[in-house]
Enzyme design. Sequence first.
Site, mmCIF file in Angstrom:
data_model
loop_
_atom_site.group_PDB
_atom_site.id
_atom_site.type_symbol
_atom_site.label_atom_id
_atom_site.label_comp_id
_atom_site.label_asym_id
_atom_site.label_seq_id
_atom_site.Cartn_x
_atom_site.Cartn_y
_atom_site.Cartn_z
ATOM 1 N N CYS A 42 32.248 37.760 12.728
ATOM 2 C CA CYS A 42 30.801 37.589 12.824
ATOM 3 C C CYS A 42 30.111 38.665 11.977
ATOM 4 C CB CYS A 42 30.381 37.706 14.282
ATOM 5 S SG CYS A 42 28.600 37.817 14.506
ATOM 6 N N LYS A 91 2.359 4.477 1.225
ATOM 7 C CA LYS A 91 2.389 5.047 2.572
ATOM 8 C C LYS A 91 2.118 6.541 2.444
ATOM 9 C CE LYS A 91 4.876 4.984 6.924
ATOM 10 N NZ LYS A 91 4.749 6.388 7.288
ATOM 11 N N CYS A 131 28.149 41.182 14.615
ATOM 12 C CA CYS A 131 28.807 42.139 15.525
ATOM 13 C C CYS A 131 30.252 42.428 15.168
ATOM 14 C CB CYS A 131 28.726 41.644 16.968
ATOM 15 S SG CYS A 131 29.820 40.257 17.315
ATOM 16 N N LYS A 145 10.688 2.466 3.342
ATOM 17 C CA LYS A 145 10.799 3.885 2.978
ATOM 18 C C LYS A 145 11.435 4.084 1.609
ATOM 19 C CE LYS A 145 9.446 6.059 6.769
ATOM 20 N NZ LYS A 145 9.600 7.394 7.217
ATOM 21 N N CYS A 161 31.058 32.915 16.873
ATOM 22 C CA CYS A 161 31.326 34.320 17.150
ATOM 23 C C CYS A 161 31.773 34.455 18.597
ATOM 24 C CB CYS A 161 30.040 35.113 16.920
ATOM 25 S SG CYS A 161 30.085 36.742 17.668
ATOM 26 N N ASP A 214 1.618 10.329 3.204
ATOM 27 C CA ASP A 214 2.317 11.199 4.152
ATOM 28 C C ASP A 214 1.354 12.253 4.703
ATOM 29 O OD1 ASP A 214 4.324 12.173 5.689
ATOM 30 O OD2 ASP A 214 5.424 13.132 4.059
ATOM 31 N N TYR A 257 -7.285 2.720 5.181
ATOM 32 C CA TYR A 257 -6.415 1.538 5.064
ATOM 33 C C TYR A 257 -6.479 0.595 6.256
ATOM 34 C CZ TYR A 257 -3.437 4.834 7.623
ATOM 35 O OH TYR A 257 -2.957 5.748 8.511
ATOM 36 N N CYS A 290 27.171 40.525 21.162
ATOM 37 C CA CYS A 290 26.663 40.232 19.816
ATOM 38 C C CYS A 290 25.141 40.238 19.834
ATOM 39 C CB CYS A 290 27.179 38.877 19.348
ATOM 40 S SG CYS A 290 26.575 38.415 17.713
ATOM 41 N N GLU A 324 0.824 -1.207 0.000
ATOM 42 C CA GLU A 324 0.000 0.000 0.000
ATOM 43 C C GLU A 324 0.858 1.257 0.000
ATOM 44 O OE1 GLU A 324 -2.576 -0.166 3.403
ATOM 45 O OE2 GLU A 324 -3.149 -2.265 3.041
HETATM 46 S S1 IVH Z 1 -1.137 0.947 8.759
HETATM 47 C C1 IVH Z 1 -0.446 -0.870 12.914
HETATM 48 N N1 IVH Z 1 -1.197 1.765 6.253
HETATM 49 O O1 IVH Z 1 2.013 5.601 8.635
HETATM 50 C C2 IVH Z 1 -0.796 -0.308 11.583
HETATM 51 N N2 IVH Z 1 -0.361 3.262 7.887
HETATM 52 O O2 IVH Z 1 4.225 4.738 10.406
HETATM 53 C C3 IVH Z 1 -0.497 1.130 11.457
HETATM 54 N N3 IVH Z 1 0.316 5.441 7.010
HETATM 55 O O3 IVH Z 1 0.364 6.071 11.694
HETATM 56 C C4 IVH Z 1 -0.912 1.849 10.277
HETATM 57 N N4 IVH Z 1 -0.202 5.051 4.911
HETATM 58 O O4 IVH Z 1 -0.334 7.537 9.724
HETATM 59 C C5 IVH Z 1 -0.869 2.076 7.521
HETATM 60 N N5 IVH Z 1 -1.333 2.340 4.023
HETATM 61 C C6 IVH Z 1 -1.011 2.664 5.266
HETATM 62 C C7 IVH Z 1 -0.490 3.926 5.618
HETATM 63 C C8 IVH Z 1 -0.160 4.185 6.939
HETATM 64 C C9 IVH Z 1 0.268 5.937 5.766
HETATM 65 C C10 IVH Z 1 0.824 6.180 8.177
HETATM 66 C C11 IVH Z 1 -0.116 6.197 9.356
HETATM 67 C C12 IVH Z 1 0.599 5.493 10.448
HETATM 68 C C13 IVH Z 1 2.046 5.648 10.039
HETATM 69 C C14 IVH Z 1 2.882 4.525 10.606
#
Ligand code: IVH
Length: 707
Positions: A425, A126, A428, A321, A449, A128, A234, A455, A124
Site C-alpha cells: 500500500c 438533445k 501505509c 444517444k 491494502c 445536455d 422544445y 492505514c 431535435e
Molecule cells: S422532450 C416527454 N426534447 O432530455 C418529452 N427533451 O431524457 C420530454 N432534452 O428531460 C422531453 N433536448 O431535459 C425533449 N429536444 C429535446 C430535448 C430534451 C434535451 C432533455 C430534457 C429531458 C431529457 C429527457
Amino acid sequence: MQTVVELLSIMDARSELKTLLAEIERHNELYHGQDAPEISDDEFNALKRRALAIVERFPLLKPAKSALDQVGAAPRKEFEQITLAVPMLSLGNLFTDEDLEGFLTKIVNFIGKDAAENLMFTAEPKMDGLALNLRYEFGKLTSASTRGNGEVGEDVLPNVRTIPEVPQVVVGAPDILEVRGEIYMERAAFLAINAQREIEGKPLYKTPRNLAAGSLRQLDATETAKRPLRFCTYGWGEVSTMPADTQMGMLDYFKKLGFFVNPLIRLVSADHLLDAYSALQDARPGLAYDIDGIVYKIDNLALRQRLGFTSSGPRWATAHKFPAETATTTLVGIDIQVGRTGALSPVARLHPVIVGGVEVSNATLHNEDYIAGIGQKGPIREGRDLRIGDTVTIYRAGDVIPKVLDVDLSKRPADAAPYKMPENCPVCGSLAVRDIDPTTGKLGSVRRCTGSLVCEAQGVERLKHAVSRDCLDIDGLGDKQIDYFYENTTLPIKSLGDIFTLRTRDADLGNVLRTWAGYKDTSVNKLFDAIDKARKQQLHKVIFALGIRQVGESTAKAIAKLYRTWDDALENFVGIARDDQAAIKRLTELDGFGAAVCDGIKEMFSNTAVVEAVTNFVSELQIEAVKATEAGPLTGKTIVFTGSFSSMTRDEAEAKAESLGAKISGSVSAKTSILVAGEKAGGKLEKAKALKVVQIMDENEWLALVG
Ligand code: IVH
C-alpha cells in the site's frame, strides 16, 4: 470483494441494502441536488444493480419507497416546491439501429398501418442541460420550475428572471401557456468560468451541464445573473388553447413569441431518421454546446394523443444517444490511489487533451487486470496491455471520469515495460493482496491494502464503523467527531485504542478538551462516560467493530457464538491466519461459512501491525463471554413471512424468528417449514398450499407460537 448476492444471509443483505440505499440516495442528491457528482454514471448504476439484485433475492427487504424508485432528486429544501400542472417526463433511450426499428414497430402496431403511413417526425438535438418549465398566465411569466422528481419541481423564478433568453411577457399568447425547454451553458463560457475558479482556488465544475444546473439553482439570483445561461425551447406543459396541431407548428409559434428554438431541428420521415442522426453527429464537434444525442418526436399531435405514455416515457418520442466522444493522447504515468475501503485504484496520468470540449488529464484504470488487458469476462482491448509512454484513446460517455478505450501498439516506445502493480500500500506500506473470488475460486481483480485499522487511508472510515450503533455504540462519538479527532494533532484518535485512552491523555495535557468549542465541562464528562460505558461489550459487537472483510453483523454473531470468549476468538483468528487447518475447519463447519470469511480473517490477522492495534484496543475492554444457548424452539426451521401484519412489522417478526433459531427466507420452496401469512397474502400462500409440506399459520397462530 463483494459476496455474491446468492450467498448473502438475510441479515447481511439487510444491512448491505441499507448502506447501498443510503449511498444511492447520497449520490442521487450529489448529482441532481448539488450538481456535484462524486462517482461516474457507471459506478452509480453498479450500486443500483447490486441493490436491485438484493431486493430481487429478498423481496421482503424492499422498502415501500426508496431511492430505487426515484427519478431525479427530491426537490431541494431551500427552494419552494411547485407541483407541475402536467408532469415532466423523461424519454426512453435508443442506442442502436435495431433499437430504432423496435421503437418504430411499436408505434405502427399501436396506431395501425394506415395511420402510420407517411409518419413524420421532428429530429431535435438533445441538449445536455436541465429541463425547465415556464408558466405564463395572461401573458406574464408567473412561475419557473425545474423538473425535480417529475411531478414536483423547484421554484427558480427569481433566477430565471435574470436569463435574457427567457421572455418576461409574451404578447397574444393563450391565457395559460407553459413553455418547456433546456437550460444550458455554452462550452466556451464553461471553460472561462472554470479557469476563473481555478485562479480563485475554488472547486471546478465537472461539465457544462453541472455548471448550468449549479448556476440555475443559486440561492442568490444575482449570482445566477453572472452566469451566461441559455434557454432553448422544445416543448410545453399546460396550454389553455393550443395554437397549432403539430410539433413544428408549436415550435414556430414559440419562435414568434420570442423564444429561442434550435435552428438544427428538422422535419423528417421515418426512413430518414438515421440520416438526421448522422448529420447531427457530424455537426456535433462544431457546436458551441454539448448534445448527447438526438430526439425523435412524432410531429402530429393528434397521433401523439393516441399513443400516450408508458411508465418510462412517451410512446411518441425517444432519444437516440450518440456514442461517447473520444480523443488520443499519451499515458505519462500511473498513480495509485487508496480508497476508504483499502482498494488500490490505478489512475492514468495523461498528457492533457480536450475530449468533447473538456480538458482531460487523468482517467480511471480500474485495476491491474484492466491495465493488463483482461476483464472479468476475458480479454479486453483484445488483450493489449497499457504501458507508460503508450498512445491511448480515451472516451467520456457523459461520465465525470474518462476511461481508456484502446491503445495503439504501433506507437509504443521500444523501452516501454509492462506495468507492475505495487504489492504494498502506498499509504501505509502494508501488503496489498488480491482476494480469491469465493464463487469462481479465481483471483479477484482488486488489490486491497491489508493495513485496515492502521492505514491512514482507511483508518477514519474503520473508526466510524467501529463506533456506530451496531458496534461499540458510543454516544457523542459519531462520524463528525471521528473526522474531527482523526485530524486533530493535540488529542488525536487514530486507532480504536486511542478512543479509550482519550480521558487519560486529556488529563495529561491539563484537561484541554473542555476548552474546545462544543466541549464544555458537562459535555466532556458525558463523552468520557459514554466511552467508559462502551468498555463493556458483547463479543459479537467487538468482532463486528473490527471491520473484518466478509464479516457482517450476523456473521459476527455466529462467530461469537462459536468461540464464546475473545481469547478463544483471537487464538482461532491467528490460527486461521497461519493456515492452521484445525482452526479453519472449526470455522468453516459453521453453517453457511465459506472460504470467504476465512480469507477476511486471514487478511486482517496476518498483518502484525493490525493484530497489535486490535490487541491494544481489546485490552481496554471488558468483553462478556457468550453463554451457551440451548437450541431455540425454531432451530432448524425455515420461515417465510408474507402479506401484511397488524401487531408487528415484518422486520420485527423476522428478528424474533431469528432469535428463536429460525432461518428467514424470501420465497417458498420445498425447504420452507413455516409460512406465516398476513393480510393480503398472495402467490406465496398459494405456492405453500400447493407444496403441502409447509405449515401455514396466520398472525395469531404465530403470536401464540412465539409468545
Ligand atoms: S422532450 C416527454 N426534447 O432530455 C418529452 N427533451 O431524457 C420530454 N432534452 O428531460 C422531453 N433536448 O431535459 C425533449 N429536444 C429535446 C430535448 C430534451 C434535451 C432533455 C430534457 C429531458 C431529457 C429527457
